[in-house]
Write a protein that holds these residues in place. Structure first.
Motif, PDB file in Angstrom:
ATOM      1  N   ALA A 236       0.830  -1.205   0.000  1.00  0.00           N
ATOM      2  CA  ALA A 236       0.000   0.000   0.000  1.00  0.00           C
ATOM      3  C   ALA A 236       0.857   1.244   0.000  1.00  0.00           C
ATOM      4  CB  ALA A 236      -0.893   0.000   1.247  1.00  0.00           C
ATOM      5  N   ASP A 237       0.268   2.315  -0.549  1.00  0.00           N
ATOM      6  CA  ASP A 237       0.888   3.632  -0.437  1.00  0.00           C
ATOM      7  C   ASP A 237       0.142   4.392   0.644  1.00  0.00           C
ATOM      8  OD1 ASP A 237       2.684   3.254  -2.509  1.00  0.00           O
ATOM      9  OD2 ASP A 237       1.137   3.735  -4.006  1.00  0.00           O
ATOM     10  N   ILE A 238       0.880   5.199   1.372  1.00  0.00           N
ATOM     11  CA  ILE A 238       0.229   5.970   2.417  1.00  0.00           C
ATOM     12  C   ILE A 238       0.460   7.447   2.165  1.00  0.00           C
ATOM     13  CG2 ILE A 238       0.155   6.461   4.888  1.00  0.00           C
ATOM     14  CD1 ILE A 238       1.007   3.495   5.210  1.00  0.00           C
ATOM     15  N   THR A 239      -0.647   8.185   2.106  1.00  0.00           N
ATOM     16  CA  THR A 239      -0.540   9.627   1.899  1.00  0.00           C
ATOM     17  C   THR A 239      -1.204  10.311   3.081  1.00  0.00           C
ATOM     18  OG1 THR A 239      -2.609   9.557   0.692  1.00  0.00           O
ATOM     19  CG2 THR A 239      -0.591   9.472  -0.615  1.00  0.00           C
ATOM     20  N   GLY A 240      -0.778  11.492   3.401  1.00  0.00           N
ATOM     21  CA  GLY A 240      -1.413  12.230   4.484  1.00  0.00           C
ATOM     22  C   GLY A 240      -2.481  13.143   3.925  1.00  0.00           C
ATOM     23  N   LEU A 241      -3.602  13.193   4.575  1.00  0.00           N
ATOM     24  CA  LEU A 241      -4.615  14.159   4.175  1.00  0.00           C
ATOM     25  C   LEU A 241      -4.172  15.495   4.751  1.00  0.00           C
ATOM     26  CD1 LEU A 241      -7.962  12.275   4.745  1.00  0.00           C
ATOM     27  CD2 LEU A 241      -6.809  12.743   2.601  1.00  0.00           C
ATOM     28  N   SER A 242      -3.963  16.480   3.887  1.00  0.00           N
ATOM     29  CA  SER A 242      -3.335  17.709   4.343  1.00  0.00           C
ATOM     30  C   SER A 242      -4.184  18.425   5.394  1.00  0.00           C
ATOM     31  CB  SER A 242      -3.092  18.629   3.156  1.00  0.00           C
ATOM     32  OG  SER A 242      -4.314  18.840   2.482  1.00  0.00           O
ATOM     33  N   ASP A 243      -5.504  18.400   5.234  1.00  0.00           N
ATOM     34  CA  ASP A 243      -6.326  19.190   6.153  1.00  0.00           C
ATOM     35  C   ASP A 243      -6.485  18.543   7.532  1.00  0.00           C
ATOM     36  OD1 ASP A 243      -7.641  17.203   4.828  1.00  0.00           O
ATOM     37  OD2 ASP A 243      -9.592  18.198   4.881  1.00  0.00           O
ATOM     38  N   GLY A 245      -4.411  15.829   8.707  1.00  0.00           N
ATOM     39  CA  GLY A 245      -3.189  15.228   9.211  1.00  0.00           C
ATOM     40  C   GLY A 245      -3.323  13.742   9.456  1.00  0.00           C
ATOM     41  N   ARG A 246      -4.438  13.133   8.988  1.00  0.00           N
ATOM     42  CA  ARG A 246      -4.609  11.709   9.189  1.00  0.00           C
ATOM     43  C   ARG A 246      -4.169  10.941   7.943  1.00  0.00           C
ATOM     44  NH1 ARG A 246      -7.816  10.268  13.668  1.00  0.00           N
ATOM     45  NH2 ARG A 246      -8.498  12.120  14.783  1.00  0.00           N
ATOM     46  N   PRO A 247      -3.550   9.788   8.130  1.00  0.00           N
ATOM     47  CA  PRO A 247      -3.041   9.058   6.964  1.00  0.00           C
ATOM     48  C   PRO A 247      -4.172   8.471   6.123  1.00  0.00           C
ATOM     49  CG  PRO A 247      -2.750   7.760   8.954  1.00  0.00           C
ATOM     50  CD  PRO A 247      -3.267   9.091   9.392  1.00  0.00           C
ATOM     51  N   HIS A 248      -3.912   8.344   4.833  1.00  0.00           N
ATOM     52  CA  HIS A 248      -4.864   7.674   3.958  1.00  0.00           C
ATOM     53  C   HIS A 248      -4.137   6.536   3.259  1.00  0.00           C
ATOM     54  CE1 HIS A 248      -8.283   7.150   1.328  1.00  0.00           C
ATOM     55  NE2 HIS A 248      -7.410   7.009   0.345  1.00  0.00           N
ATOM     56  N   ILE A 249      -4.771   5.377   3.249  1.00  0.00           N
ATOM     57  CA  ILE A 249      -4.109   4.190   2.700  1.00  0.00           C
ATOM     58  C   ILE A 249      -4.699   3.860   1.342  1.00  0.00           C
ATOM     59  CG2 ILE A 249      -3.648   1.736   3.079  1.00  0.00           C
ATOM     60  CD1 ILE A 249      -4.305   2.484   6.117  1.00  0.00           C
ATOM     61  N   ARG A 250      -3.813   3.708   0.361  1.00  0.00           N
ATOM     62  CA  ARG A 250      -4.287   3.293  -0.960  1.00  0.00           C
ATOM     63  C   ARG A 250      -3.620   1.952  -1.262  1.00  0.00           C
ATOM     64  NH1 ARG A 250      -3.129   3.891  -6.326  1.00  0.00           N
ATOM     65  NH2 ARG A 250      -1.153   4.904  -5.883  1.00  0.00           N
ATOM     66  N   PHE A 251      -4.455   0.916  -1.405  1.00  0.00           N
ATOM     67  CA  PHE A 251      -3.897  -0.416  -1.607  1.00  0.00           C
ATOM     68  C   PHE A 251      -3.454  -0.573  -3.055  1.00  0.00           C
ATOM     69  CE2 PHE A 251      -6.941  -0.749   1.878  1.00  0.00           C
ATOM     70  CZ  PHE A 251      -6.074  -1.169   2.876  1.00  0.00           C
ATOM     71  N   ARG A 252      -2.351  -1.317  -3.253  1.00  0.00           N
ATOM     72  CA  ARG A 252      -1.858  -1.535  -4.613  1.00  0.00           C
ATOM     73  C   ARG A 252      -2.313  -2.906  -5.086  1.00  0.00           C
ATOM     74  NH1 ARG A 252       3.679   1.043  -3.697  1.00  0.00           N
ATOM     75  NH2 ARG A 252       4.473  -1.072  -3.668  1.00  0.00           N
ATOM     76  N   PRO A 253      -2.768  -2.964  -6.315  1.00  0.00           N
ATOM     77  CA  PRO A 253      -3.423  -4.177  -6.788  1.00  0.00           C
ATOM     78  C   PRO A 253      -2.498  -5.379  -7.010  1.00  0.00           C
ATOM     79  CG  PRO A 253      -3.286  -2.550  -8.549  1.00  0.00           C
ATOM     80  CD  PRO A 253      -2.794  -1.876  -7.323  1.00  0.00           C
ATOM     81  N   GLU A 254      -1.201  -5.218  -7.154  1.00  0.00           N
ATOM     82  CA  GLU A 254      -0.395  -6.378  -7.599  1.00  0.00           C
ATOM     83  C   GLU A 254      -0.201  -7.425  -6.507  1.00  0.00           C
ATOM     84  OE1 GLU A 254       3.136  -3.999  -6.031  1.00  0.00           O
ATOM     85  OE2 GLU A 254       1.012  -3.879  -6.214  1.00  0.00           O
TER      86      GLU A 254
END
Lengths: 254, 346
Positions: A236-243, A245-254
């Protein structure tokens, strides 16, 4: 009220399910409990709520060892919301929420003003006042879950434990229920499957893996790529929601 | 304010149901006392009863006096108590097992009590009415223990418990038949079979006194635990989360159910379906909460059984059809309706 667990062990027969779990929840905090299937989330939740007795270790709620408190006294302070509990009985919404007053009433005591206030406040809190006379069997899944939470609130608890309260609900209702739980003015521990929802609504997260605490901390500290790979076996990739400050997880399909 | 009105409405409805049922019960008992191979006028029945109670000194033929007081009134009152007791058992078991089909007959408790009683009658283990009751009691408990063992305590689903009950029923019915056919003579076998299907024929005042004590005691215990029973609506764990001592409540109420069933079976045989039919009918009228449901079950069960007893005596001339036959003829169609309605909603 604070919840503190020290070195909890629990298992059935030779299988250990909860291993040496220690954690603490501050008053008013919302703690998320995440982990793969079979990691011991439900069992730990029941140990914390006093519904199961640990083989060793202790749980303190507001500084008091719950093993020393009677079932009835405990349930005036602690409410437990099961995972989609069902019934065949033809009860109304009001009947179900009234059950929450059970620990406060003696065998034949009448219905008091305090009971009525607790029930109507709880119904209003989950926005089900208009459904009070409706039959349980005619409610949708989201409404049932809200009624369960209202019943727990009618216990006027200071601590609430919820076992996957968003199971089987659509995304709108999932968010609605968790927002409600977060905004409640009490200490709550919630077992969850959806990592993004846990990140969005919990103050802190405990990650369970094979019955043991793998990580504990704020969502952005706990939800790392390494942890997701090791515990949940996903990339998964993890990005922070700027407003927020909580992490957001995006799962990778492979 | 609507809540208050609701509550008054519910309480008023319960009071009305109880009042009407009690009225019907008194009429039914009076009818049961008047009707029979030898008909007695209702006025005579009334005078005979008040004579016995020492309120009047009216001139009633000694034969009529005796039939009313010694045969029919005691019989009708025992029937009423048996109906009340079985209906209470059904309501308790349905709540504890969370299964609409639960009742002593379905769960094999009646079969167990029968086996126990037959051991006493045919094998002659002990003698006298006390040991007959004790035999039925031991059998009822053995059946309960077997069902509990087979259904693996509280962990398995309600269907599992019903299956375990069916297995227990089969086992104990087979044991009863085995004991009767191998050990009894033909006449004894016929007597036992007739008794197993239920009969109020032999009951007298001492039976009434014992049963009254047991039913009142059980009803009191059950009503005191009524709130706790409500908490079982969403299962054992949910009840525990509401502060109910689940293990203790189950133990006490299963004990009460076994005591009631054993006492009734030892007096009048195994009467099926009353425990199944009456709680559903009562729930339909007064709702599912037990503080209302249990008293309603007691009166409705009493009325049902007294009327069933009248039917069993008048339906065939010069013959008494076993009471179990009458209750089953009413109960089975009802059972079918419940099964049909209990299907998962599509």
């Amino acid at each position: 009220m604070s919840v503190v667990a020290e070195n909890l062990h629990w298992g059935v027969k030779r299988k250990t399910i909860v291993t040496d779990v220690s954690l603490s929840v501050a008053p008013g905090e919302t703690l998320g409990l995440i982990g793969p299937n079979g990691s011991g989330k439900s069992s730990l939740l029941r140990l914390l709520a006093g519904l199961k007795r640990p083989l060793s270790g202790r749980v303190e709620i507001n500084g008091q060892d719950i093993a020393q408190v009677s079932r009835r006294a405990l349930s005036r302070q602690v409410a437990f919301v099961q995972q989609s509990a069902a019934t065949d009985t033809n009860v109304s919404v009001r009947d179900v929420v009234r059950l929450g007053r059970t620990p406060h009433r003696s065998a034949l005591a009448g219905w008091s003003e305090a009971d009525e206030t607790a029930v109507s406040t709880a119904l209003a809190r989950v926005d089900m006042t208009g459904h009070r006379a409706q039959a349980w069997q005619t409610l949708s899944g989201g409404e049932r879950q809200r009624v369960h939470i209202a019943r727990a609130l009618a216990q006027t608890p200071q601590v609430m434990f919820l076992d996957e309260p968003t199971n089987h609900l659509d995304i709108h209702h999932q968010i609605e229920i968790l927002r409600m739980v977060r905004d409640l003015d009490l200490t709550s521990v919630v077992a969850l499957h959806d990592l993004n929802l846990a990140a969005m609504f919990c103050d802190r997260i405990v990650v369970l893996d094979e019955g043991a605490v793998r990580a504990c901390g704020t969502p952005d500290a706990v939800l790392t790529r390494a942890l997701l790979r090791e515990v949940f076996r996903v990339a998964a990739d993890i990005t922070g929601l700027s407003d927020t400050g909580r992490p957001h997880i995006r799962f990778r399909p492979e | 304010m609507t809540a208050k009105a609701d509550r008054q409405g519910e309480a008023g409805r319960l009071a009305l149901v109880l009042f009407l049922s009690l009225l019907v019960l008194i009429l039914a008992v009076a009818a049961a006392t008047a009707i029979g191979d030898y008909s007695i006028a209702l006025g005579t029945v009334f005078l005979a009863v008040t004579n016995e109670l020492g309120l009047t000194g009216a001139d009633v033929a000694p034969i009529e006096q005796s039939v009313v007081w010694n045969l029919r009134l005691s019989r009708a009152l025992v029937a009423a108590l048996a109906g009340a007791g079985l209906a209470i058992c059904g309501a308790i078991l349905q709540a504890l097992l969370r299964n609409p089909l639960a009742e002593p007959f379905v769960l094999g408790v009646s079969a167990g009590a029968s086996t126990g009683a037959v051991c006493v009658i045919v094998l002659g283990i002990g003698a006298g009415s006390l040991s007959l009751s004790l035999g039925a009691f031991a059998g009822a408990f053995a059946a309960f223990a077997l069902v509990a063992l087979l259904s693996n305590g509280a962990t398995s689903g309600p269907n599992h418990t019903i299956l375990a009950g069916v297995a227990a029923s089969q086992l104990f019915n087979a044991l009863t038949s085995y004991i009767v056919t191998t050990s009894g003579n033909a006449q004894q076998a016929r007597d036992v079979m007739f008794w197993l299907l239920g009969s109020f024929g032999g009951v007298r005042w001492p039976d009434f006194q014992l049963l009254l004590l047991v039913v009142l005691l059980s009803l009191t215990i059950c009503i005191l635990m009524g709130r706790a029973l409500d908490a079982f609506t969403f299962g054992d764990e949910d009840a525990a989360a509401l502060g109910v001592p689940v293990g203790r409540i189950r133990l006490v109420l299963f004990g009460v159910t076994a005591l009631l069933t054993a006492t009734i079976v030892s007096m009048v045989g195994a009467i099926g379906f009353v425990g199944l039919v009456v709680p559903h009918a009562a729930r339909y009228v007064v709702g599912p909460l037990h503080l209302r449901l249990l008293p309603a079950c007691a009166v409705v069960g009493a009325v049902f059984m007294v009327i069933a007893d009248i039917v069993s005596r008048v339906v065939a001339a010069q013959q008494t059809v076993p009471i179990g036959v009458v209750t089953a003829l009413v109960g089975v169609p009802f059972f079918a309706i419940i099964l049909y309605r209990a299907r998962p909603q599509a």
